[in-house]
Design a protein around this motif. Sequence first.
Motif, short mmCIF file in Angstrom:
data_model
loop_
_atom_site.label_atom_id
_atom_site.label_comp_id
_atom_site.label_asym_id
_atom_site.label_seq_id
_atom_site.Cartn_x
_atom_site.Cartn_y
_atom_site.Cartn_z
N MET A 36 -49.12 -32.91 -9.30
CA MET A 36 -50.02 -33.53 -8.33
C MET A 36 -50.03 -32.69 -7.05
O MET A 36 -48.98 -32.32 -6.52
N SER A 37 -51.20 -32.35 -6.56
CA SER A 37 -51.32 -31.52 -5.38
C SER A 37 -50.84 -32.26 -4.14
O SER A 37 -50.74 -33.49 -4.11
N ASP A 38 -50.52 -31.47 -3.08
CA ASP A 38 -50.03 -32.08 -1.84
C ASP A 38 -51.09 -32.97 -1.21
O ASP A 38 -50.75 -34.04 -0.66
N ASP A 39 -52.35 -32.55 -1.27
CA ASP A 39 -53.41 -33.36 -0.67
C ASP A 39 -53.54 -34.71 -1.39
O ASP A 39 -53.69 -35.75 -0.74
N LEU A 40 -53.47 -34.68 -2.71
CA LEU A 40 -53.57 -35.92 -3.47
C LEU A 40 -52.35 -36.81 -3.22
O LEU A 40 -52.47 -38.03 -3.10
N THR A 41 -51.18 -36.19 -3.12
CA THR A 41 -49.96 -36.95 -2.85
C THR A 41 -50.06 -37.64 -1.49
O THR A 41 -49.71 -38.82 -1.36
N ASN A 42 -50.51 -36.91 -0.49
CA ASN A 42 -50.66 -37.50 0.85
C ASN A 42 -51.69 -38.62 0.84
O ASN A 42 -51.52 -39.64 1.53
N CYS A 43 -52.76 -38.44 0.07
CA CYS A 43 -53.79 -39.46 0.00
C CYS A 43 -53.25 -40.75 -0.62
O CYS A 43 -53.47 -41.85 -0.09
N VAL A 44 -52.50 -40.60 -1.73
CA VAL A 44 -51.91 -41.78 -2.38
C VAL A 44 -50.91 -42.45 -1.44
O VAL A 44 -50.86 -43.68 -1.34
N PHE A 45 -50.12 -41.65 -0.74
CA PHE A 45 -49.14 -42.21 0.18
C PHE A 45 -49.81 -42.99 1.31
O PHE A 45 -49.38 -44.10 1.66
N GLN A 46 -50.87 -42.43 1.87
CA GLN A 46 -51.56 -43.10 2.98
C GLN A 46 -52.24 -44.39 2.53
O GLN A 46 -52.22 -45.40 3.24
#
Length: 386
Positions: A1-11
């Motif tokens: 999972m890319s960092d951008d997608l990870t941050n999106c899921v986290f937010q």
Amino acid sequence: MSDDLTNCVFQLTELCLQQNFFNFEGEIFTQREGLSMGNCLSPLFAELFMSYFEKKLIFIPNNPFKDKILFWFRYVDDILIAWIGSEEELKEFHEWINKLHMNINFTLELESERRINFLDLSISRHLNKLTFSIYRKPSQTSTKINKTSCHYMGHKMAAFNTYITRLLNVPLSQDAYSEEVNTLRYLAGENGYHPDVIDRLIDRRRKKQGMKKPHLSTSDPSNNKYCCIPFYGGISHKIANVIRQIENSKVTFKSDNILSQFIIKNKSPIDNLDKPGVYRLECGEPGCNVVYVGRSGRSIRTRTREHLNSAKNPNNDKSIFGCHIREEGHRFDIEENTKLIHHCDFGYKQEILEEVEIFKHLKNTEYRTLNAMLTNNVKDTYKILY
């Protein structure tokens, strides 16, 4: 999972968990600590936290009490452990574990006469073996769905089927098994059923468990249609048979006779005009019987204000009802002249209910309905439903 997608899921997850405010008696409150009740993510994150708590703080090499724990079983936040140390060491472990996290506070319950209750089981030690029996809290009542209640039989038997599943899957002794069967027979009798219904349910469940090969369906599950209708007795079965023949659908029943209709609600009620659904606008001029039936996936109040834009703006003819108010110079009050007929979300059901209500109002000579005439298809739908 890319960092951008990870941050999106986290937010997004953080945003959902922060929705912990609620309205009570006209005031807004927020929950400062813990997971909010009613949030569908709360059980998942409670389980994730307890798993993290065990892995990072309990099952670690530097746990001074690790060798004293023979086994550790947890269900959500209830934990059963077998302790091979002294009682004094157990109390020290209890104090130690309560210091691991500021928001965790465990209570300690010891066995009495070689017996302890865990969830719905009573566990006893005898000759270095564990024996089980069914445990019921003293506050538990014998009230189930009564036989005379207007509920689908499958709903009435749901509680007994659950108890029988537990009965056949817990390794009970012969005495404990017989005691539980007698208890279930007593519960059945207390709620209007013949006690023999328990024996029939047990035999049916044993036959299913004894089947060597499960039944394999030849139909594609993705093509199955499902329909849920209210249960009002025998008439519901007749309607279900019609639906099965016409739509080739699987029919389930739901009950409108539920406890939430009778208990006090802690949440402040939502005004009808703040709900979506099918509505009726009535001209507020005395002697004028003009009405308009519509539907909205947003709040009825918001949709009504859009109708009033045509009443205020001569260049806006989007609302036939608003044009009537403007051209005739009649009065209209949102609170008094707007009625919610059916509360339902936007979708096919809302569309059908709107068409049915339009047809009913067109047939009612008490009203002068501004809606357009219905198609023959809708008239046929009305005849089937009513």
